[in-house]
Design an enzyme around this catalytic site. Structure first.
Site, PDB file in Angstrom:
ATOM      1  N   LYS A 130      -1.191  15.250 -33.418  1.00 31.92           N
ATOM      2  CA  LYS A 130       0.132  15.436 -34.042  1.00 31.92           C
ATOM      3  C   LYS A 130       0.195  14.668 -35.366  1.00 31.92           C
ATOM      4  O   LYS A 130       0.660  15.187 -36.379  1.00 31.92           O
ATOM      5  CB  LYS A 130       1.236  14.965 -33.081  1.00 31.92           C
ATOM      6  CG  LYS A 130       1.402  15.892 -31.873  1.00 31.92           C
ATOM      7  CD  LYS A 130       2.315  15.341 -30.796  1.00 31.92           C
ATOM      8  CE  LYS A 130       2.319  16.263 -29.582  1.00 31.92           C
ATOM      9  NZ  LYS A 130       3.154  15.798 -28.460  1.00 31.92           N
ATOM     10  N   GLN A 141       5.690  10.334 -26.363  1.00 30.38           N
ATOM     11  CA  GLN A 141       4.715  11.125 -25.614  1.00 30.38           C
ATOM     12  C   GLN A 141       4.868  10.882 -24.108  1.00 30.38           C
ATOM     13  O   GLN A 141       4.939   9.743 -23.656  1.00 30.38           O
ATOM     14  CB  GLN A 141       3.286  10.776 -26.087  1.00 30.38           C
ATOM     15  CG  GLN A 141       2.200  11.692 -25.555  1.00 30.38           C
ATOM     16  CD  GLN A 141       2.321  13.145 -26.035  1.00 30.38           C
ATOM     17  OE1 GLN A 141       2.847  13.426 -27.094  1.00 30.38           O
ATOM     18  NE2 GLN A 141       1.821  14.068 -25.242  1.00 30.38           N
ATOM     19  N   ASP A 183      11.255  17.254 -29.886  1.00 30.95           N
ATOM     20  CA  ASP A 183      10.635  17.798 -28.668  1.00 30.95           C
ATOM     21  C   ASP A 183      11.586  18.764 -27.952  1.00 30.95           C
ATOM     22  O   ASP A 183      11.169  19.532 -27.098  1.00 30.95           O
ATOM     23  CB  ASP A 183      10.293  16.665 -27.688  1.00 30.95           C
ATOM     24  CG  ASP A 183       8.836  16.237 -27.771  1.00 30.95           C
ATOM     25  OD1 ASP A 183       7.983  17.107 -28.025  1.00 30.95           O
ATOM     26  OD2 ASP A 183       8.558  15.042 -27.563  1.00 30.95           O
TER      27      ASP A 183
HETATM   28  N1  GUN Z   1       3.408  15.592 -22.841  1.00 32.53           N
HETATM   29  C1  GUN Z   1       2.916  16.827 -22.631  1.00 32.53           C
HETATM   30  N2  GUN Z   1       3.465  17.713 -23.495  1.00 32.53           N
HETATM   31  C2  GUN Z   1       4.318  17.015 -24.268  1.00 32.53           C
HETATM   32  C3  GUN Z   1       5.171  17.372 -25.356  1.00 32.53           C
HETATM   33  O1  GUN Z   1       5.274  18.541 -25.776  1.00 32.53           O
HETATM   34  N3  GUN Z   1       5.894  16.352 -25.888  1.00 32.53           N
HETATM   35  C4  GUN Z   1       5.827  15.074 -25.449  1.00 32.53           C
HETATM   36  N4  GUN Z   1       6.582  14.149 -26.024  1.00 32.53           N
HETATM   37  N5  GUN Z   1       5.040  14.717 -24.423  1.00 32.53           N
HETATM   38  C5  GUN Z   1       4.293  15.683 -23.857  1.00 32.53           C
END
Ligand code: GUN
Length: 291
Positions: free
Chosen positions: A52, A96, A119
């Protein structure tokens, strides 16, 4: 059978965002800024967050990576989120998941400012999404919609079976596919661990979204000829023949399922790449709202 190439589509999304970001820069405007919070040393989470942050740099966004040890207290984490909420230089915040067991995911998600929740996990954003109001759509389902749209896959009137009811993927996916929109209007069946006749339901599906996190769960005998299969799985499976010691497996037994499909996403190179592209779209949107 056609492969839905997430890498190519994600690249196109990222290039369009880069052009828009370059323009902001030329006009002397602030570029989007994503703050990513990573707790602990979960290998998969490290990889996702690194990806990311790297993508932000490729597009020309600012990014800040904030790392904490797994022992961080809930209070300390909430304090940091509050700081980021009040930091006017930050447009989007992501924490995350998964979090260490002693930290409440619910409290953390609820603490993120709704307008910075790129998100799309905050209940306000989920509520808006359910009602078809403008909102941040969770990145994985949003990425899947972008992929379906790119390949002009008709969803109207189709029977979509979503396997897995997580807040991050399955549940929002089921809602989005049922919406009255260009990538919706499906009749949706949301399946989960208590579904009794999963195979029969899958055999009736025109579109299957496998998002249960069980490697190679969906097999050829569960798929109708001509179905569209979207594989959200991304599990690390021990494999001593690989340099890293593991292989990445999807939720679909690709080798046998692919020949039956009209379209299918590979793993890797399918949904994963689109998730990041969709997050970048949300971050651009957040920055536009803040300007
Ligand atoms: N863990 C697995 N997928 C995601 C996501 O799309 N965003 C976040 N913050 N954590 C995750």
């Amino acid at each position: 059978m056609q492969i839905l190439d997430g890498k190519i589509v994600a690249q196109a999304v990222k290039e369009a965002l880069k052009q828009k970001t370059d323009l902001l820069q030329k006009e002397g405007k602030k570029t989007p800024h994503l703050a990513a919070v990573l707790i602990g040393t979960n290998g998969a989470s490290e990889t996702y967050v690194a990806s990311k942050v790297k993508t932000c740099a490729e597009i020309g966004y600012m990014s800040t990576l904030i790392r904490f040890e797994a022992s961080i207290s809930e209070e300390e984490l909430l304090k940091k989120i509050d700081e980021l909420n009040n930091d006017t230089s930050v447009d989007g915040i992501l924490v995350q998941l998964p979090l260490p067991k002693h930290i409440s995911e619910e409290k953390v998600i609820n603490a993120i400012a709704v307008e910075k929740d790129v998100d799309g996990f905050h209940p306000s954003n989920i509520g808006k999404m359910v009602q078809g109001q403008p909102s941040y759509i969770p990145a994985t389902p949003y990425g899947i919609l972008l992929l379906l749209q790119h390949y002009n896959i008709e969803t109207k009137g189709k029977h979509a079976v979503v396997i897995g009811r997580s807040n991050i993927v399955g549940r929002p996916m089921s809602i989005l596919l049922s919406q009255n929109s260009s990538t919706g209007n499906c009749t949706v069946t949301l399946c989960h661990s208590h579904t009794r006749n999963l195979k029969e339901l899958c055999l009736q599906a025109d579109i299957i979204v496998a998002a249960l996190g069980k490697p190679e769960f969906l097999t050829a005998d569960m798929v109708k000829e001509g179905a569209v299969v979207i594989d959200v799985g991304i599990t690390r499976v021990e494999d001593s023949t690989k340099k890293k010691g593991y292989a990445i497996k999807g939720d679909v037994h690709f080798e046998t399922v692919a020949p039956k499909c009209s379209f299918i996403t590979p793993v890797p190179g399918g949904v994963g790449a689109m998730t990041i592209a969709a997050l970048m779209e949300n971050t651009f949107l957040a920055a536009a709202h803040h300007r």
